[in-house]
Motif scaffolding. Sequence first.
Motif, PDB file in Angstrom:
ATOM      1  N   VAL A 333      57.051  55.391  -3.910  1.00 19.69           N
ATOM      2  CA  VAL A 333      57.035  53.982  -3.223  1.00 19.69           C
ATOM      3  C   VAL A 333      55.396  53.500  -3.129  1.00 19.69           C
ATOM      4  N   ILE A 334      54.494  54.317  -3.025  1.00 15.59           N
ATOM      5  CA  ILE A 334      53.094  53.837  -3.098  1.00 15.59           C
ATOM      6  C   ILE A 334      52.716  53.426  -4.509  1.00 15.59           C
ATOM      7  N   SER A 335      53.239  54.256  -5.473  1.00  8.94           N
ATOM      8  CA  SER A 335      52.900  53.774  -6.899  1.00  8.94           C
ATOM      9  C   SER A 335      53.470  52.374  -7.294  1.00  8.94           C
ATOM     10  N   ARG A 336      54.801  52.124  -6.487  1.00 11.36           N
ATOM     11  CA  ARG A 336      55.428  50.903  -6.842  1.00 11.36           C
ATOM     12  C   ARG A 336      54.588  49.759  -6.181  1.00 11.36           C
ATOM     13  N   ILE A 337      54.200  50.036  -4.899  1.00 14.84           N
ATOM     14  CA  ILE A 337      53.413  48.848  -4.458  1.00 14.84           C
ATOM     15  C   ILE A 337      52.343  48.634  -5.203  1.00 14.84           C
ATOM     16  N   LYS A 338      51.406  49.793  -5.498  1.00 10.18           N
ATOM     17  CA  LYS A 338      50.247  49.550  -6.350  1.00 10.18           C
ATOM     18  C   LYS A 338      50.673  48.889  -7.763  1.00 10.18           C
ATOM     19  N   ILE A 339      51.696  48.988  -8.276  1.00 10.43           N
ATOM     20  CA  ILE A 339      51.923  48.291  -9.462  1.00 10.43           C
ATOM     21  C   ILE A 339      51.995  47.080  -9.414  1.00 10.43           C
ATOM     22  N   ILE A 340      52.771  46.465  -8.408  1.00 12.13           N
ATOM     23  CA  ILE A 340      53.036  44.974  -8.070  1.00 12.13           C
ATOM     24  C   ILE A 340      51.783  44.503  -7.726  1.00 12.13           C
ATOM     25  N   ALA A 341      50.978  45.373  -7.231  1.00 13.24           N
ATOM     26  CA  ALA A 341      49.643  44.958  -6.508  1.00 13.24           C
ATOM     27  C   ALA A 341      48.385  44.798  -7.671  1.00 13.24           C
ATOM     28  N   GLU A 342      49.021  45.444  -8.757  1.00 14.70           N
ATOM     29  CA  GLU A 342      47.937  45.373  -9.982  1.00 14.70           C
ATOM     30  C   GLU A 342      46.860  46.285  -9.669  1.00 14.70           C
TER      31      GLU A 342
END
Length: 657
Positions: A333-342
Motif C-alpha cells: 500500500v505504501i509503495s502504491r502511494i509512492k508510485i502514483i506520487a512519483e
Amino acid sequence: MGARKRNVNTGENLVKQDLITRDELQQAKDAEADTGTPWYKQLIKQQKVSFSAIEDMLKYEFHSKATRAVDTSLGETLVQMGVLSPETLDEVLAIQKKKGRLLGSLLLDSGYATGVDIAKAFSAQHDLPYVPMKKTRSSAEALEAIPQSVAVKNEFIPISLTGDRLDVLITSPQALGRLEGAGVMLGKRIHASITDCADIKKELIKRYGKLSGDKTPTVDNSRPVRKIVDITETIEVSELIDNSKVMENEDVSNVDELEIEDEQESARFEDIAQAASGSSVIQMVSTIIEGAVNSGATDIHLDPQEPEMRVRYRIDGVLHDIMSIPEDLEAAVISRIKIIAELDITDTRHPQDGHIGMEVGEHEFDVRVASLPTYLGERIVLRLLDQTSVLSGIRDLGLEKEDEKQFANIIEQPYGMILVTGPTGSGKTTSLYAALNQKNVMTDSIVTLEDPVEYQLSGINQVQIDNDIDLTFANTLRAALRQDIDVLLVGEIRDSETARIAIRAAMTGHLVFSTLHTNDAPEAISTLRNMDVPAYLISSALTAVIGQRLIRTICENCRAGFKPSASLLKSLSLPASTKKLFRGNGCDECYHTGNRGRTGIFEILEITEPIRKLINEEAGPDKIMKAAKLKTMAMRCRQKVKSGSINPEEFLRVIRT
C-alpha cells in the motif's frame, strides 16, 4: 463530549468477545489509577488488543446505544421465540455472570441454540431483516467496489450495489457501529441484514476468491497544467525498479558480496512493486483516497503500528479512525502511494515529498504526499487540496459583520504589512488567499512566495520556495522587490532576515501579506521583536494583525438545546442567568460527532497611532490589547456559543481561557 461520560462497564465488550480476560482488564484499570495512562493504551502496548478492537469497542459503547443491552434482551427474545425456557435462560445467565462471555457464545457452546436461532433473535431484537447466507450470493459489482480488507475489518459481506446503496450481511448487531465508518470511507449508504455465519472471514475469502479479471483504466494526460493521475492506473513493475542502480561508495574488494546484496534488495522491491500493482492494493488505495474526499477530510494518515497499520481521516480538524491495513499489505500500500506520487519506492530510510494530481467526480485535487521513516515502518500523510474550492473572498471566512468591514478596509490600504497569525491548521493560508482575491488582478501586480504553492490562483504570479537550490524566502523576496510589484504575499516569516526584508518592502510602497505562528494577534509584535526587528520599523510598517482559529460548528440536523450547569457556565465565563445552550446529539449526517463543518473565529488588531506609540515604547501584549479595546477570539467564540452555532465543549477545546 462522549468520552467524559464513559459507562462504568467500559471494556466489558473486550472480555465478552474473548479478546482479554476480566483479570487483564482489571489489571489495566488498576494501573491507570496508579500511572494515569489510559487502560486501553496499556492493553495496546502489551499487544493484548489491537487499535481496531479498541476502535470497535468505543463505537459500540458510545454510538450504538441500542445494542448495549444485547445480552438480556437477546435471552428474552429467544424465550419469546420458544427456543429457550425461562429456567434455561436463568441457568445460562448465571454462568455468564461468572465467565463474562457473550450470551450468544455460551448458548452455542452449550447447544441450547443454533446460529440460525441467534441470528433470527438479533433480527427481531434490532428490527433488521434476516437473510440465510447460503441462499444469498454476492454480485461481482459489490465485491469489486469494496476492498476485501475493508469487508474483513468491518465484518460484513457485500451482497449488491445499486447506485450508492450497498446491501451487506452482518452476523452481529455490534457490526452496526463499524458500518458507519465504512460508509463514510466508501461513500455508500449501507443497508445491513442479519445472517448466520460461523466464520465470516473464511466466507469472504471464498467469495472474493471467485472474482476473476482485472480492470485496467487508462491515465488521463489531457490537462496541460500538470499530470492528472488515475489512482486506479496499473503500472508495469519494470518501470518502477532500476536494476542497474548500484550502491554508492562501495568497496571494490567486496564487489561480489555487495552485488549479491544489491540483487537481493532489488528482488525484494520487485516483489513489493508487483504487489503494489495488484488489483486489490490498487483498489484499496483508491478507496482510501476517494473515501477521504467523500467524507470531506483534509488529511489522510497512514500510521504503522503493531500489529497493523491505522488509517485515519482528519475531518473538521479532528482525526477519526477509519480502517486498518493488514501487516502483509502495508509495504504494498505504501509503495502504491509512492508510485502514483512519483516517489522512490526503494528509499525507505529518508523522508520524501511528492504530490498526486487527481480528479474525483467534478472536483480536481492536488494531493500532497509526505513520507516519514519511523521505527515500525514508513508513515504516510496525504493532504487533500481541492483546487475547485478556493474561496472567492473574505465573506466566506466566517467573520462577524463589523470584523468583515474592518478587514475589507485594511486590505484596501495601498501599502504596509498585514499579518495573519495562528497555529498550524488554523486556516491562515485560506485567509490570505481570500484577501488576495479581493485585489484587482487586472490593475495590480501580485506575486506570492509560498512553500508549497497550495492553490493555483488565476492572474497571480506564484513562486515555489525551494531551499535545496537556495531559493529561500529571503533570497526570493530580495529578487521580487525588483519586479515592480504592488501586492506581495510571503507565505511565512520564519527568520529575522525574511522579517526585515518584508518590513522594508512594506515601508517602500508595497502591500505585504504574510503569516506568523503565534497564539494571538498582540503576540505577533513580540515575536517580531524577538526576531531582532527594531520597534520603530514594526510600528512604521505594520498595518494590522489578524489572529484566527478554525472551530467546528454544530450539525444542524441533530442540533438540540440543553440547560447548562453552573460549572460549565463558569468555565465559559458566561452569565449564571444563561438558561439554554446548544450541542449536537450525533446523527448519520455528522457521523455521530455532533459537529459538521468549520468556521473561523478572528481578532483584528489594527495598528492605529496610539498603538504605534505603544509599540515604539516596547509595551507588552496585554497593554496593547487593552489600549486597542481588542475584541478577542475568546469573545467572538463566546458569541457563537450563545447563538448556538458551536457547542461549549468546542470552545473549551480551541480557546485558551
